[in-house]
Design a protein around this motif. Structure first.
Motif, short mmCIF file in Angstrom:
data_model
loop_
_atom_site.label_atom_id
_atom_site.label_comp_id
_atom_site.label_asym_id
_atom_site.label_seq_id
_atom_site.Cartn_x
_atom_site.Cartn_y
_atom_site.Cartn_z
N UNK A 59 -1.96 -15.18 -16.39
CA UNK A 59 -2.23 -13.76 -16.27
C UNK A 59 -3.26 -13.54 -15.18
N UNK A 60 -2.84 -12.89 -14.10
CA UNK A 60 -3.73 -12.63 -12.99
C UNK A 60 -3.99 -11.13 -12.91
N UNK A 61 -5.23 -10.78 -12.64
CA UNK A 61 -5.56 -9.37 -12.48
C UNK A 61 -4.75 -8.82 -11.31
N UNK A 62 -3.88 -7.89 -11.60
CA UNK A 62 -2.94 -7.42 -10.59
C UNK A 62 -3.58 -6.39 -9.66
N UNK A 63 -3.20 -6.45 -8.40
CA UNK A 63 -3.50 -5.38 -7.45
C UNK A 63 -2.16 -4.88 -6.92
N UNK A 64 -2.16 -3.68 -6.39
CA UNK A 64 -0.92 -3.13 -5.87
C UNK A 64 -0.37 -4.02 -4.77
N UNK A 65 0.98 -4.03 -4.65
CA UNK A 65 1.63 -4.84 -3.63
C UNK A 65 1.29 -4.36 -2.22
N UNK A 66 1.02 -3.06 -2.10
CA UNK A 66 0.70 -2.48 -0.80
C UNK A 66 -0.71 -1.91 -0.84
N UNK A 67 -1.52 -2.26 0.16
CA UNK A 67 -2.85 -1.69 0.29
C UNK A 67 -2.97 -1.08 1.68
N UNK A 68 -3.46 0.16 1.72
CA UNK A 68 -3.75 0.81 2.99
C UNK A 68 -5.25 0.69 3.18
N UNK A 69 -5.63 -0.14 4.13
CA UNK A 69 -7.03 -0.52 4.31
C UNK A 69 -7.59 0.16 5.55
#
Length: 314
Positions: A212-222
């Motif tokens: 179980x990994x802390x999920x982040x969105x697949x797309x990031x606008x940085x």
């Protein structure tokens, strides 16, 4: 950079240290952290070096220093305590083709010794090209508090299990596995001294492919604010390090891309690429100059109902 940072393999390689006093002892302590073969050259040596020689941890040579002493040598440290003698020996060593460090004489150094944070096999080297050793020590002190004492044990464990992970998991799964290992439960287990528990977690994850990994969105606008790297946030840098593909504004300073993973694909962004971003199975970063919330891709992602993250710059 006037100097290029690099880690050298030292196992079994010859290192010569010229001098028998405290300066030579300091360099000996440093090189003994490696697996190098250490030769100390001096007519006399202090008690510490004498004890090391008696224990056969170093080789003590009392012969006169000649160019032959530096043959087949990976590295030479010169610290006799006499600046004039050190400069003369430096000339001999350089003529012999050796890579040389002269104690307290940076203008005579082909190799500079950094401040080191040692969590073997994790090693952090901090250098200032000889200009500000006090600053290097301050940075070292901060890094010592950031990196827990057992982090090296965790890295060594992962190294031993790397082949097993490669045999069972695909490239993407492995990247996620290592993100989990070094950022989640296994690292916390090692940090509190529960190495056996942490190892079992990692082995089970490799066997089952489940963790179980802390999920982040697949797309990031940085956002990179004015387009320069010094206004990137820590989270923005983290997303660049995690990305498989980076779409970037061509108005950005290209130095910003130096913060990304070396093997990440880099693509100049155009609005026509929106569909590729929406349908991608990779971790994607869109690197935007200015306000990322006002970027063209942000409106397109919102309209499509896609899950994404906005990471603003400073």
């Amino acid at each position: 950079m006037k100097t290029f940072p690099m880690f050298l393999r030292m196992n079994g390689r010859r290192v010569v240290i010229v001098g028998g006093g405290e300066q030579a002892a300091q360099k000996t302590r440093l090189i003994m952290k490696s697996e190098a073969e250490i030769h100390v050259m001096a007519p006399e040596i202090d008690d510490e070096l004498s004890a090391l020689a008696a224990e056969k941890k170093i080789h003590w040579n009392t012969e006169r220093v000649t160019a032959n002493a530096f043959k087949d040598t990976a590295l030479v440290f010169i610290g006799s305590g006499c600046p004039g003698a050190d400069a003369a020996i430096h000339a001999v060593a350089v003529d012999a083709g050796a890579l040389v460090n002269v104690v307290d004489q940076p203008h005579l150094c082909d190799a500079l010794t950094p401040s080191i944070v040692d969590r073997d096999p994790v090693v952090v080297a901090i250098g200032t090209e000889g200009t500000a050793p006090v600053l290097a020590r301050q940075i070292k002190t901060r890094m010592e508090t950031m990196l827990e004492p057992r982090l090296g044990d965790l890295a060594a464990t992962v190294g031993r299990l790397r082949d097993a992970a490669a045999a069972r998991l695909g490239p993407r799964q492995r990247r996620d596995l290592y993100r989990w290992v070094f950022g989640d439960a296994p690292r916390r287990a090692f940090a509190r001294g529960a190495e056996r528990e942490g190892i079992e977690m990692i082995k089970n994850a490799i066997q089952t492919g489940e963790f179980t990994i802390t999920q982040t969105a697949q797309v990031a606008v940085v956002g990179a604010a004015d387009g320069t790297r010094d206004l990137m946030t820590l989270r923005g840098v983290q997303r660049l390090q995690e990305a498989d593909v980076i779409y970037y504004d061509t108005t950005l300073d290209r130095d910003v891309l130096e913060l990304a993973r070396r093997d990440a694909e880099r693509i100049p962004f155009t609005p026509a690429m929106t569909d590729d971003i929406l349908t991608s199975s990779d971790r994607v970063v869109v690197l935007a100059a200015g306000d990322p919330a006002a970027h063209a891709i942000t409106a397109a992602l919102t309209k499509a109902g896609a899950e994404f993250e906005i990471v603003a710059g400073v």
